[in-house]
Design an enzyme around this catalytic site. Structure first.
Site, PDB file in Angstrom:
ATOM      1  N   LYS A  82       0.838  -1.195   0.000  1.00 17.67           N
ATOM      2  CA  LYS A  82       0.000   0.000   0.000  1.00 17.67           C
ATOM      3  C   LYS A  82       0.869   1.240   0.000  1.00 17.67           C
ATOM      4  CE  LYS A  82      -4.009   2.132   1.693  1.00 17.67           C
ATOM      5  NZ  LYS A  82      -3.807   2.828   0.416  1.00 17.67           N
ATOM      6  N   LYS A 106       6.765   2.073   7.785  1.00 18.23           N
ATOM      7  CA  LYS A 106       5.696   2.859   8.412  1.00 18.23           C
ATOM      8  C   LYS A 106       4.555   1.967   8.880  1.00 18.23           C
ATOM      9  CE  LYS A 106       5.708   6.627   5.622  1.00 18.23           C
ATOM     10  NZ  LYS A 106       5.199   7.575   4.622  1.00 18.23           N
ATOM     11  N   LYS A 118       4.518   2.062  -3.675  1.00 20.95           N
ATOM     12  CA  LYS A 118       4.548   3.473  -4.086  1.00 20.95           C
ATOM     13  C   LYS A 118       4.541   3.548  -5.601  1.00 20.95           C
ATOM     14  CE  LYS A 118       4.667   7.445  -1.959  1.00 20.95           C
ATOM     15  NZ  LYS A 118       4.134   7.730  -0.618  1.00 20.95           N
ATOM     16  N   THR A 202      -2.920  12.893   7.462  1.00 21.81           N
ATOM     17  CA  THR A 202      -1.462  12.966   7.595  1.00 21.81           C
ATOM     18  C   THR A 202      -1.089  14.151   8.482  1.00 21.81           C
ATOM     19  OG1 THR A 202      -1.306  11.987   5.397  1.00 21.81           O
ATOM     20  CG2 THR A 202       0.718  12.903   6.314  1.00 21.81           C
ATOM     21  N   ASN A 233      -1.322  19.374   0.821  1.00 23.21           N
ATOM     22  CA  ASN A 233      -2.232  18.640   1.713  1.00 23.21           C
ATOM     23  C   ASN A 233      -1.646  18.528   3.118  1.00 23.21           C
ATOM     24  OD1 ASN A 233      -2.699  15.816   3.038  1.00 23.21           O
ATOM     25  ND2 ASN A 233      -4.578  16.279   1.948  1.00 23.21           N
ATOM     26  N   SER A 361      -5.842   5.577   5.578  1.00 21.45           N
ATOM     27  CA  SER A 361      -6.055   4.811   4.341  1.00 21.45           C
ATOM     28  C   SER A 361      -6.387   3.355   4.692  1.00 21.45           C
ATOM     29  CB  SER A 361      -4.802   4.845   3.468  1.00 21.45           C
ATOM     30  OG  SER A 361      -4.827   5.955   2.611  1.00 21.45           O
TER      31      SER A 361
HETATM   32  P1  NAD Z   1       1.204  18.332  -2.156  1.00 24.32           P
HETATM   33  O1  NAD Z   1       1.455  18.164  -3.601  1.00 24.32           O
HETATM   34  O2  NAD Z   1      -0.196  18.523  -1.679  1.00 24.32           O
HETATM   35  O3  NAD Z   1       2.092  19.568  -1.592  1.00 24.32           O
HETATM   36  C1  NAD Z   1       3.468  19.643  -1.792  1.00 24.32           C
HETATM   37  C2  NAD Z   1       3.956  20.992  -1.268  1.00 24.32           C
HETATM   38  O4  NAD Z   1       5.384  21.032  -1.357  1.00 24.32           O
HETATM   39  C3  NAD Z   1       3.453  22.186  -2.078  1.00 24.32           C
HETATM   40  O5  NAD Z   1       3.190  23.266  -1.211  1.00 24.32           O
HETATM   41  C4  NAD Z   1       4.639  22.511  -2.980  1.00 24.32           C
HETATM   42  O6  NAD Z   1       4.672  23.870  -3.431  1.00 24.32           O
HETATM   43  C5  NAD Z   1       5.791  22.226  -2.027  1.00 24.32           C
HETATM   44  N1  NAD Z   1       7.057  21.996  -2.728  1.00 24.32           N
HETATM   45  C6  NAD Z   1       7.277  21.191  -3.793  1.00 24.32           C
HETATM   46  N2  NAD Z   1       8.568  21.267  -4.166  1.00 24.32           N
HETATM   47  C7  NAD Z   1       9.162  22.138  -3.311  1.00 24.32           C
HETATM   48  C8  NAD Z   1      10.485  22.632  -3.178  1.00 24.32           C
HETATM   49  N3  NAD Z   1      11.461  22.234  -4.003  1.00 24.32           N
HETATM   50  N4  NAD Z   1      10.744  23.510  -2.163  1.00 24.32           N
HETATM   51  C9  NAD Z   1       9.770  23.906  -1.336  1.00 24.32           C
HETATM   52  N5  NAD Z   1       8.498  23.471  -1.413  1.00 24.32           N
HETATM   53  C10 NAD Z   1       8.206  22.592  -2.391  1.00 24.32           C
HETATM   54  O7  NAD Z   1       1.879  17.057  -1.459  1.00 24.32           O
HETATM   55  P2  NAD Z   1       1.543  16.425  -0.033  1.00 24.32           P
HETATM   56  O8  NAD Z   1       0.573  15.340  -0.233  1.00 24.32           O
HETATM   57  O9  NAD Z   1       1.277  17.506   0.947  1.00 24.32           O
HETATM   58  O10 NAD Z   1       2.942  15.720   0.304  1.00 24.32           O
HETATM   59  C11 NAD Z   1       4.034  16.418   0.890  1.00 24.32           C
HETATM   60  C12 NAD Z   1       5.020  15.398   1.443  1.00 24.32           C
HETATM   61  O11 NAD Z   1       4.350  14.583   2.410  1.00 24.32           O
HETATM   62  C13 NAD Z   1       5.615  14.439   0.426  1.00 24.32           C
HETATM   63  O12 NAD Z   1       6.928  14.113   0.813  1.00 24.32           O
HETATM   64  C14 NAD Z   1       4.733  13.211   0.555  1.00 24.32           C
HETATM   65  O13 NAD Z   1       5.363  12.029   0.127  1.00 24.32           O
HETATM   66  C15 NAD Z   1       4.508  13.217   2.061  1.00 24.32           C
HETATM   67  N6  NAD Z   1       3.329  12.460   2.492  1.00 24.32           N
HETATM   68  C16 NAD Z   1       2.091  12.728   2.006  1.00 24.32           C
HETATM   69  C17 NAD Z   1       1.004  12.006   2.486  1.00 24.32           C
HETATM   70  C18 NAD Z   1      -0.401  12.310   2.046  1.00 24.32           C
HETATM   71  O14 NAD Z   1      -1.327  11.725   2.622  1.00 24.32           O
HETATM   72  N7  NAD Z   1      -0.636  13.195   1.102  1.00 24.32           N
HETATM   73  C19 NAD Z   1       1.196  10.984   3.422  1.00 24.32           C
HETATM   74  C20 NAD Z   1       2.485  10.736   3.919  1.00 24.32           C
HETATM   75  C21 NAD Z   1       3.543  11.489   3.445  1.00 24.32           C
END
Ligand code: NAD
Length: 435
Positions: A82, A106, A118, A202, A233, A361
């Site tokens: 997952k 995790k 992934k 998250t 997010n 999830s």
């Molecule tokens: P998202 O696409 O909603 O947001 C990503 C954010 O990061 C945006 O604000 C974007 O502008 C910023 N960003 C991207 N590149 C950047 C850079 N080079 N410098 C500064 N800011 C930058 O993504 P998300 O879902 O919020 O995920 C963010 C992180 O959390 C990722 O590493 C993802 O793997 C991790 N994550 C997400 C979830 C989930 O449920 N969405 C769960 C666990 C981990």
């Protein structure tokens, strides 16, 4: 002439540090520290299956662009694999492999009956029209259909993939299969089988782990200060929950720039501003802030919630925070980590800090299997229990073994997986992992 989409692919960062090598090093180190047989490292170091797909799409201008997508499945001994699907120009095979290993750890730490998976597509989604994005999302699912399913591998959202994208993907899968299979994917809109609380999960989990860490350090949340990188997010939801706990968030940056207010940003107002489609750096009630300056802000809590390799030998020396909460996956390089260790910073490692997403999830998948849905309070309550138990388990290992939180989290995850390997007869005579 090259289109924006070509440029995004050609631009794959030149100074990229490979997260697959980083996770393999961390696995090897933890297995050695635990005194386990090196065969365990050889089992865990690679995903069991990785698929690369080509996805030719007709763009609005009539041209065909052939995108590349991946799906990595690490280990399925505890349950189906997952993990999320990422749309980003920097996606590559090693990144999805690393992310799938982190997902296994995790789920193991949180005691979820799942393995790690992934996926991703090399694409800058902001360069696509909505029709192009929908076509690409549906075509990706069609290409990976042979290896996914509710008992095999269950995708979810990650960077740049929203509930809307999940809705297109499950619709495509259901069409291909000929009937509705809601448990094939999580992070769906609630109306078609999504879970209450998933969108915020998250960020809620990140805030729970920060509260736990603050308890360890004797830090009051009310009045503490924080800085946040990433306002998607995870970042925006983390900000919302921390603000609710009285934390003053003074700096936020994202891919386009950032904002600063010494007295604390008005997070509810900022969320409304963003919801209207505005970009964060255009928020008029704050001063500008760069990503470089964010790391050195005089705050109690620093939260990288964007991409990999942000806390490095260059940015770590400036960090003043007492707690670093790794909301993003892999935000810290080994050199950055070493510097944080020297500074005695309390790090909440990614494989614990952001596990709230996979936890809800998992709850969504359970509800889909039952065809019976829980109220949001029930989901949040169960999430709090899981996150708190995960944190306490890692903390206990840290204290018992005099380790740092990252090593303790790897130990917790590896121990859990090794017990399953043993129970399935993959390994024999492994020394007891208790204590
Ligand atoms: P998202 O696409 O909603 O947001 C990503 C954010 O990061 C945006 O604000 C974007 O502008 C910023 N960003 C991207 N590149 C950047 C850079 N080079 N410098 C500064 N800011 C930058 O993504 P998300 O879902 O919020 O995920 C963010 C992180 O959390 C990722 O590493 C993802 O793997 C991790 N994550 C997400 C979830 C989930 O449920 N969405 C769960 C666990 C981990």
């Amino acid at each position: 002439m090259k289109s924006n989409i070509d440029k995004a692919e050609a631009d794959i960062t030149t100074h990229y540090k490979n997260p697959y090598e980083i996770v393999q090093e961390l696995l090897q180190e933890s297995i050695q520290t635990l005194g386990l047989n090196e065969n365990i490292y050889h089992i865990l170091k690679k995903p069991m299956r990785v698929l690369e797909v080509s996805i030719p799409i007709r763009l609005d201008n009539g041209r065909i662009h052939n995108f590349t997508g991946y799906r990595s499945q690490h280990l399925d001994i505890l349950g189906p694999t997952k993990g999320g699907i990422r749309f980003h120009p920097d996606v590559n095979m090693d990144e999805v492999k690393a992310l799938s290993i982190w997902m296994s750890l995790k789920s193991a730490i949180l005691d979820l009956p799942l393995g790690g998976g992934k996926g991703g597509i090399i694409v800058d989604p902001s360069a696509l029209s909505k029709r192009e994005l929908e076509t690409l999302s549906r075509a990706y699912i069609e290409k990976i259909t042979p290896i996914i399913g509710p008992q095999k591998d269950i995708p979810a959202p990650d960077m740049n993939t929203s509930p809307e994208v999940m809705g297109w993907m499950i619709d495509e899968y259901d069409k291909l299969r000929g009937y509705n299979i809601p448990g094939m994917l999580t992070g769906k809109p609630v109306i078609i089988g999504g879970s209450q609380g998933r969108l915020a999960a998250t960020g809620r989990g990140v805030a729970i782990t920060i509260q736990e860490a603050a308890n360890v350090l004797g830090m009051e949340m009310n009045g503490a200060t924080a800085a946040l990188q990433g306002f998607g997010n995870v970042g925006s939801m983390t900000a919302k929950f921390l603000h609710g706990l009285g934390v003053k968030i003074t700096g936020i940056t994202n891919a386009h720039g950032g904002i600063f207010d010494q007295d604390g940003l008005d997070i509810p107002d900022l969320l409304k501003f963003i919801k209207k489609g505005n970009r964060i750096h255009t928020y008029p009630k704050a001063a500008p802030l760069t990503n470089e300056d964010l790391f050195g802000l005089p705050v109690d809590i620093l939260i990288p919630a964007a991409v990999e390799n942000q806390i490095t030998k260059n940015t770590a020396p400036a960090i003043q925070a007492k707690i670093v909460a790794e909301a993003a996956n892999g935000p810290t390089t080994p050199q950055g980590d070493e510097i944080m260790e020297q500074k005695d910073i309390f790090v909440i490692p990614d494989i614990l800090c952001n596990a709230g997403g996979v936890t809800v999830s998992y709850f969504e998948w359970v509800q889909n299997a039952m065809n019976y849905y829980w109220k949001e309070e029930e989901v949040n309550q169960k999430l709090t229990e899981k996150m708190t138990a995960g944190f306490q388990q890692v903390l206990a290992i840290r204290e018992q073994k005099q380790m740092r939180m990252r090593q303790a989290a790897y130990t917790a995850g590896i121990r859990h997986i090794v017990k399953a390997l043993h129970a399935r007869g993959w390994i024999e005579n492994e020394k007891t992992l208790e204590g």
